[in-house]
Design an enzyme around this catalytic site. Sequence first.
Site, PDB file in Angstrom:
ATOM      1  N   ASN A 111       0.850  -1.193   0.000  1.00  0.00           N
ATOM      2  CA  ASN A 111       0.000   0.000   0.000  1.00  0.00           C
ATOM      3  C   ASN A 111       0.877   1.231   0.000  1.00  0.00           C
ATOM      4  OD1 ASN A 111      -2.397   1.625   0.318  1.00  0.00           O
ATOM      5  ND2 ASN A 111      -1.897   1.843   2.501  1.00  0.00           N
ATOM      6  N   HIS A 113       0.806   5.084   1.393  1.00  0.00           N
ATOM      7  CA  HIS A 113       0.070   5.900   2.354  1.00  0.00           C
ATOM      8  C   HIS A 113       0.724   7.284   2.416  1.00  0.00           C
ATOM      9  CE1 HIS A 113      -2.488   6.794   5.752  1.00  0.00           C
ATOM     10  NE2 HIS A 113      -1.434   7.283   6.385  1.00  0.00           N
ATOM     11  N   SER A 140       4.735   6.741   2.439  1.00  0.00           N
ATOM     12  CA  SER A 140       5.341   5.453   2.793  1.00  0.00           C
ATOM     13  C   SER A 140       4.719   4.359   1.948  1.00  0.00           C
ATOM     14  CB  SER A 140       5.062   5.108   4.263  1.00  0.00           C
ATOM     15  OG  SER A 140       5.428   6.155   5.130  1.00  0.00           O
ATOM     16  N   ASP A 149      -2.885   0.592   7.999  1.00  0.00           N
ATOM     17  CA  ASP A 149      -1.648   1.336   7.715  1.00  0.00           C
ATOM     18  C   ASP A 149      -0.488   0.897   8.603  1.00  0.00           C
ATOM     19  OD1 ASP A 149      -3.017   2.726   5.738  1.00  0.00           O
ATOM     20  OD2 ASP A 149      -3.672   4.274   7.137  1.00  0.00           O
TER      21      ASP A 149
HETATM   22  C1  GAR Z   1      -2.773   9.066  -2.709  1.00  0.00           C
HETATM   23  O1  GAR Z   1      -2.274  10.243  -2.138  1.00  0.00           O
HETATM   24  C2  GAR Z   1      -2.581   7.892  -1.774  1.00  0.00           C
HETATM   25  O2  GAR Z   1      -1.374   7.949  -1.047  1.00  0.00           O
HETATM   26  C3  GAR Z   1      -3.751   8.034  -0.865  1.00  0.00           C
HETATM   27  O3  GAR Z   1      -4.818   8.437  -1.678  1.00  0.00           O
HETATM   28  C4  GAR Z   1      -4.300   9.139  -2.815  1.00  0.00           C
HETATM   29  C5  GAR Z   1      -4.805   8.435  -4.039  1.00  0.00           C
HETATM   30  O4  GAR Z   1      -4.471   9.162  -5.186  1.00  0.00           O
HETATM   31  N1  GAR Z   1      -4.051   6.793  -0.203  1.00  0.00           N
HETATM   32  C6  GAR Z   1      -4.601   6.720   0.985  1.00  0.00           C
HETATM   33  O5  GAR Z   1      -4.912   7.684   1.645  1.00  0.00           O
HETATM   34  C7  GAR Z   1      -4.807   5.310   1.471  1.00  0.00           C
HETATM   35  N2  GAR Z   1      -5.230   5.296   2.819  1.00  0.00           N
HETATM   36  P1  GAR Z   1      -4.458   8.459  -6.606  1.00  0.00           P
HETATM   37  O6  GAR Z   1      -5.823   7.775  -6.786  1.00  0.00           O
HETATM   38  O7  GAR Z   1      -4.303   9.594  -7.569  1.00  0.00           O
HETATM   39  O8  GAR Z   1      -3.342   7.489  -6.640  1.00  0.00           O
END
Ligand code: GAR
Length: 192
Positions: A111, A113, A140, A149
């Site tokens: 994942n 995060h 991360s 997480d």
């Molecule tokens: C990203 O910033 C990712 O790190 C976060 O959501 C966004 C998705 O953007 N993920 C989380 O918060 C997971 N808990 P994306 O759809 O453009 O990749």
Amino acid sequence: MRPEGPVKVGILISGRGSNMQSLVAASQGPASAYQIALVASDKPDAAGLAWAAERGLATFALSPKGIGKPAYEAAIDQALREAGVEVIALAGYMRLLSGEFVRRWQGRILNIHPSLLPLYKGLDTHARAIEAGDAKAGCSVHIVTEQLDDGEVLGQAEVPILPDDDATALAARVLVEEHRLYPQVLTEFVRR
Ligand code: GAR
């Protein structure tokens, strides 16, 4: 023994899928250690899913609404296995996977995060980092366990928090690093 050739990765998304796009881009070089075998989503209208389908990637979409989490996860699991997926990369997948699902893919789900774990698990990571007066933020990549997480951190990237930052500006700066970090860590992971 696994088959020769690139490791087959399945990506799970819930939204725009910019991290998925960076994983796909990095997989398209001739020497890539992984290839994208499936992009799946819990949101049939996720923008990232349309992007993937337009580029000829295999996609699978199913909403858990109405069928419940066990049936939903069983269907996702089946789609991943039918696609030959060996490693799952969560990329903005905003649903908590059940313990049963995580155990079935033990140690094979990554994942990304948007915080410097173990700081700021969960949501609103950038606002919380600014609110705390932190000097830096980041992202991360970690192995997914049954705890939110949690799990071994495989790589991190940092950015400074600037005096005028709000959560949106900081998120954009962190996202640039996410796009660089995730393909790099996934490549190292599938090679190890
Ligand atoms: C990203 O910033 C990712 O790190 C976060 O959501 C966004 C998705 O953007 N993920 C989380 O918060 C997971 N808990 P994306 O759809 O453009 O990749």
